[in-house]
Design a protein around this motif. Structure first.
Motif, short mmCIF file in Angstrom:
data_model
loop_
_atom_site.label_atom_id
_atom_site.label_comp_id
_atom_site.label_asym_id
_atom_site.label_seq_id
_atom_site.Cartn_x
_atom_site.Cartn_y
_atom_site.Cartn_z
N ARG A 57 0.84 -1.18 0.00
CA ARG A 57 0.00 0.00 0.00
C ARG A 57 0.88 1.25 0.00
O ARG A 57 2.06 1.18 0.35
CB ARG A 57 -0.92 0.02 1.21
CG ARG A 57 -0.20 0.14 2.54
CD ARG A 57 -1.18 0.30 3.70
NE ARG A 57 -2.09 -0.84 3.82
CZ ARG A 57 -3.06 -0.91 4.73
NH1 ARG A 57 -3.24 0.08 5.59
NH2 ARG A 57 -3.84 -1.98 4.78
N ALA A 58 0.32 2.38 -0.39
CA ALA A 58 1.07 3.63 -0.40
C ALA A 58 1.39 4.04 1.03
O ALA A 58 0.65 3.74 1.97
CB ALA A 58 0.26 4.72 -1.09
N SER A 75 4.68 4.98 -3.44
CA SER A 75 3.37 4.75 -4.02
C SER A 75 2.96 3.29 -3.82
O SER A 75 3.80 2.43 -3.52
CB SER A 75 3.38 5.08 -5.52
OG SER A 75 4.31 4.24 -6.19
N ASP A 86 -0.77 6.48 -11.68
CA ASP A 86 -1.12 6.00 -10.34
C ASP A 86 -0.05 6.41 -9.33
O ASP A 86 -0.36 6.77 -8.18
CB ASP A 86 -1.28 4.47 -10.35
CG ASP A 86 -2.46 4.02 -11.19
OD1 ASP A 86 -3.40 4.82 -11.36
OD2 ASP A 86 -2.42 2.89 -11.70
N ASP A 90 -0.71 8.95 -6.03
CA ASP A 90 -0.33 8.67 -4.65
C ASP A 90 0.58 9.75 -4.08
O ASP A 90 0.43 10.18 -2.93
CB ASP A 90 0.37 7.30 -4.56
CG ASP A 90 -0.58 6.13 -4.74
OD1 ASP A 90 -1.81 6.34 -4.58
OD2 ASP A 90 -0.11 5.02 -5.03
N TYR A 94 -0.23 12.33 -0.75
CA TYR A 94 0.57 12.49 0.47
C TYR A 94 1.20 13.88 0.56
O TYR A 94 1.34 14.44 1.65
CB TYR A 94 1.63 11.40 0.56
CG TYR A 94 1.08 10.12 1.12
CD1 TYR A 94 0.77 10.01 2.48
CD2 TYR A 94 0.83 9.03 0.30
CE1 TYR A 94 0.25 8.84 3.00
CE2 TYR A 94 0.30 7.84 0.81
CZ TYR A 94 0.01 7.76 2.16
OH TYR A 94 -0.51 6.60 2.67
#
Length: 403
Positions: A57-58, A75, A86, A90, A94
């Motif tokens: 997961r990111a 990411s 993608d 991500d 953040y």
């Protein structure tokens, strides 16, 4: 008064190996000393790929390093080959969360191709000012990618200020986006003094014979090493020499370089150390007779400044800051990029003239200690930040006067 908070975005940061990371670290320390709170956000699209087939997961991990808040974004990996969009989605998520938490006063992106767009977009959406710092390949190489050309122009046009490490880079950017002429500046990197006496002589030095010609890097297309191979092969017929490549070739080009090495005919006159730490690289420099930097384009390479500090006799190409720094002939010899014969003539001239090597080595060390110092670079960055941030945000800082 609360300190202005600077958010710097970069592809690498120590302990990552690379010139951009070293520069960002140095500039972060300059900003700390100038009274800013500094945050560095690190992300790179290559990190979205995994070789073992795993998924993740990111995430965003924050550490505190030498007075700087360092946020490393990874990411998510949800499929075998994650899409680039993608990755940036991500990163943006953040980066936005970090801004919401810390309320940054200014964004500052290094290397336009990956960090510049997402950083500039977030800054514009939040009505904040943004600096983009062009390092070299982003305008020398990636600008020729038709998929990202328009994005690069948008970044330049929407920057509050743009900095360059050479006048060549600045002139190219002005040609692409004329509006930046009034909101940009070009100045060289700096380097802190290095005590080379503290390094142990590398054992490999004992294996090298004759005139030792060296170059340091993560060698790739822009470094022009094939022309150095040709030049050394030519003069090796009349001069006893060793070509020492301190570093290694990047993996995606390895087959090409293996072919070039096989065809050059240098045989055991060529030595390649493999990837080393910065300290291990520096330990080699005082033992070189000649330092060669035959780049086709190269911004303002730290390798050049390190060789100058070591007092090496230098042969460089007429590109970017290499040409600007060595232009007056007191710190090295300049040759045309991509010209093996020109390079061979310069190497031959130095290899057969120890007095000239000594003279140029002293000139190189003197120049770097006088003209490429952290004090000068600090003043340049203070001037940039004075241009970009409102006076009210800077009035508490020491060492800066306003008119």
């Amino acid at each position: 008064m609360t300190k202005p908070k600077i958010c710097m975005t970069t592809l690498e940061y120590p302990p990552d190996i690379g010139g951009v990371g070293e520069s960002v670290y140095r500039i972060a320390q300059i900003l700390l000393e100038s009274g800013y709170e500094v945050h560095v956000v690190v992300f790179r699209s290559k990190q979205r790929l995994v070789s073992d087939g795993s998924r993740r997961r990111a995430s965003c991990k924050t550490t505190y390093q030498d007075g700087v808040f360092v946020h490393r974004i990874k990411s998510a990996v949800r499929e075998a080959v994650p899409e680039i969009q993608d990755f940036f989605t991500d990163v943006y998520f953040y980066l936005k969360k970090l801004h919401q938490e810390h309320k940054f006063s200014l964004f500052h992106a290094f290397f336009m191709n990956e960090t510049g767009y997402v950083t500039t977009l977030l800054a514009k959406e939040n009505n904040l000012r943004v600096i983009n710092s062009i390092r070299g390949s982003d305008l020398h190489k990636h600008i020729f990618n038709p998929k990202t050309h328009g994005q690069a122009v948008w970044i330049l046009e929407n920057s509050t200020w743009v900095t360059f490490v050479s006048q060549d880079l600045q002139q190219r950017a002005i040609a692409i986006a004329p509006s930046i002429q009034l909101k940009s500046s070009a100045f060289w990197n700096s380097i802190n003094p290095i005590d080379f006496a503290k390094f142990t002589t590398p054992p490999k030095i004992q294996e090298l014979s004759g005139i030792v010609i060296g170059s340091t890097s993560r060698f790739r297309d822009k470094k022009g090493i094939e022309y150095l191979l040709d030049a050394c092969a030519e003069i090796s017929q009349e001069i006893n020499l060793t070509l020492l490549l301190i570093g290694d070739f990047i993996e995606r080009e390895r087959t090409y370089w293996e072919q070039e090495i096989s065809n050059c005919g240098l045989g055991d006159r060529l030595h390649i150390t493999g990837i080393l730490s910065r300290e291990e690289v520096l330990a080699y420099l005082p033992h070189l007779d000649i330092f060669a930097i035959p780049s086709l384009h190269d911004g303002c390479p730290n390798a050049l400044l390190e060789a100058m500090l070591a007092g090496c006799a230098i042969v460089g190409t007429k590109v970017d800051a290499i040409a600007e720094i060595l232009a007056d002939g007191t710190a090295g010899l300049l040759v045309e990029p991509g010209n093996s014969e020109d390079l061979a003539d310069a190497l031959r001239k130095l290899a057969t003239n120890p007095q000239l090597r000594q003279q140029l080595g002293k000139g190189a060390k003197q120049k770097v200690l006088q003209e490429l110092t952290p004090v000068i670079e600090s003043e340049n960055w203070r001037n940039v930040y004075q241009q970009v941030l409102p006076v009210t945000s800077l009035s508490h800082l020491t060492g800066i006067s306003f008119v």
